[in-house]
Design a protein around this motif. Structure first.
Motif, short mmCIF file in Angstrom:
data_model
loop_
_atom_site.label_atom_id
_atom_site.label_comp_id
_atom_site.label_asym_id
_atom_site.label_seq_id
_atom_site.Cartn_x
_atom_site.Cartn_y
_atom_site.Cartn_z
N SER A 285 26.63 21.65 34.86
CA SER A 285 26.89 21.96 36.16
C SER A 285 28.38 22.78 35.96
CB SER A 285 27.17 20.95 37.28
OG SER A 285 25.81 20.47 37.50
N ALA B 267 31.23 25.05 38.33
CA ALA B 267 31.66 25.36 39.61
C ALA B 267 32.00 27.04 39.79
CB ALA B 267 32.67 24.59 40.01
N LYS C 276 32.67 30.32 46.05
CA LYS C 276 31.54 30.80 46.82
C LYS C 276 31.85 31.96 47.68
CE LYS C 276 31.04 28.13 50.64
NZ LYS C 276 30.74 27.24 51.52
N LYS D 94 23.45 24.77 35.92
CA LYS D 94 23.56 24.51 37.51
C LYS D 94 24.87 25.11 37.97
CE LYS D 94 20.67 20.24 37.22
NZ LYS D 94 20.63 20.36 35.71
N PHE D 95 24.83 25.80 39.08
CA PHE D 95 25.93 26.49 39.59
C PHE D 95 26.11 25.83 41.04
CE2 PHE D 95 24.22 29.48 36.69
CZ PHE D 95 25.30 29.42 35.99
N GLU D 96 27.47 25.58 41.06
CA GLU D 96 27.94 24.80 42.23
C GLU D 96 29.10 25.52 43.01
OE1 GLU D 96 29.27 20.77 41.68
OE2 GLU D 96 27.80 20.24 40.44
N ILE E 274 31.77 26.94 45.30
CA ILE E 274 32.77 25.90 45.86
C ILE E 274 33.84 26.89 46.56
CG2 ILE E 274 34.84 24.11 45.32
CD1 ILE E 274 32.01 23.12 44.85
N THR F 58 38.41 25.10 43.45
CA THR F 58 37.47 25.01 42.20
C THR F 58 38.46 24.28 41.12
OG1 THR F 58 38.63 27.18 41.85
CG2 THR F 58 36.12 27.28 42.41
N VAL G 161 37.45 20.25 41.22
CA VAL G 161 36.33 19.71 41.01
C VAL G 161 36.11 19.83 39.51
CG1 VAL G 161 35.17 20.52 43.14
CG2 VAL G 161 35.18 21.98 40.80
N ASP H 266 34.49 16.74 37.83
CA ASP H 266 33.08 16.52 37.95
C ASP H 266 32.03 17.53 37.34
OD1 ASP H 266 33.86 14.37 39.56
OD2 ASP H 266 34.53 15.87 41.17
N VAL H 267 32.68 18.51 36.78
CA VAL H 267 31.60 19.53 36.18
C VAL H 267 32.11 19.95 34.68
CG1 VAL H 267 31.17 20.77 38.50
CG2 VAL H 267 33.18 21.45 36.86
N SER I 242 34.82 25.12 35.43
CA SER I 242 34.91 25.79 36.86
C SER I 242 35.51 27.19 36.39
CB SER I 242 35.87 24.81 37.37
OG SER I 242 35.94 25.33 38.68
#
Length: 278
Positions: free
Chosen positions: A132, A134, A137, A178-180, A182, A187, A190, A193-194, A197
């Motif tokens: 993943s 980040a 957004k 996978k892209f999250e 944020i 950024t 996170v 968790d990734v 980022s």
């Protein structure tokens, strides 16, 4: 006749002396040319250096600070300021088209490089399949992030990609990443968790990063849409005093000042206007 000849000769001498005095007076007066430059607060330390140099050239630069990214261009178009220096060429091109403004870049300044950061990997090539990542957004931030990830070799984008981000625009994703999305300001938070980022320059600096040292992949001076510019009204773009200001900005001592003041988090980028599409 001799009398009139004497009088005319005397008048000619007086006129010559007065003309000479007037010329000397203008030169001696050291009258300055005043130029108002619109900025956001982050650019002030750079322009204080330019301001100091311009003073020696009889140019009085007044720094006008704005708190948003709309008013500096509107103020320039309205004649409230003479130049501005706060925006990327990508933002500028979009803004003047949307608002139908007759403005023009007259010089390039810096790149505030976006970077890929990771607490787990030291190289983007080490990011495993299915990981993943980040990304900011907001549309323009995401678009810039996707271009950076493409440059890093992680994804592929359409040739006609216009820079406005949307995850469904990704054409090639060989690692099935996978892209999250944020909010840009979040950024850095996170990162635990990734796998990685993508973080804007200002956000990274506020989070305590030194971009050129801490990013595992970073934009460089080839990221042409994100080079910052000095802009003027189009009909004044060639004005001698404005060109002199650009010259002063693009000298080596200012580049050194930028690197030192911003701890190498900004990249002085002095390239011809043709390189940014102008």
């Amino acid at each position: 006749m001799k009398k009139w000849g004497f009088i005319l000769g005397f008048i000619a001498i007086i006129s010559f002396v007065l003309a000479g005095c007037s010329s000397e007076g203008d030169a001696a007066s050291g009258e300055k040319t005043k130029v108002k430059v619109g900025l956001n607060g982050s650019g002030v330390p750079i322009w204080e250096k330019v301001q100091e140099k311009a003073e020696k050239e009889n140019i009085d630069i007044e720094l006008v600070e704005f708190a948003d990214y709309v008013r500096p261009n509107m103020a320039l178009a309205d004649g409230d300021i003479d130049l501005n220096a706060f925006q990327t060429v990508s933002y500028f091109d979009s803004f003047i088209e949307e608002h139908d403004l007759d403005l023009k870049p007259i010089g390039t300044t810096i790149i505030a490089p976006m970077g890929v950061y990771s607490e787990k990997y030291k190289d983007v090539k080490d990011i495993p399949d299915g990981s993943s990542i980040a990304v900011p957004k907001e549309a323009t931030n995401m678009g810039r992030a996707l271009l950076l990830l493409e440059q890093a070799g992680l994804i592929g984008l359409p040739e006609d990609f216009d820079g406005n981000g949307s995850l469904d625009i990704i054409e090639d994703n060989p690692k099935n990443l996978k892209f999250e999305p944020i909010v840009a300001a979040q950024t850095p938070r996170v990162l635990p968790d990734v796998a990685a980022s993508v973080i804007n320059n200002g956000v990274a600096v506020e989070a305590g990063f030194v971009p050129v040292e801490d990013a595992v992949y970073i934009e460089d001076e080839t990221a042409q849409p994100y080079i910052n510019i000095i802009a003027a009204r189009a009909d004044e773009a060639d004005k001698e005093v404005y060109q002199k200001i650009v010259e002063l900005y693009q000298e080596e001592d200012v580049a050194d000042h930028i690197k030192k003041t911003y701890n190498d988090s900004l990249i002085p980028t002095f390239v011809p206007l043709e390189d940014i599409g102008w």
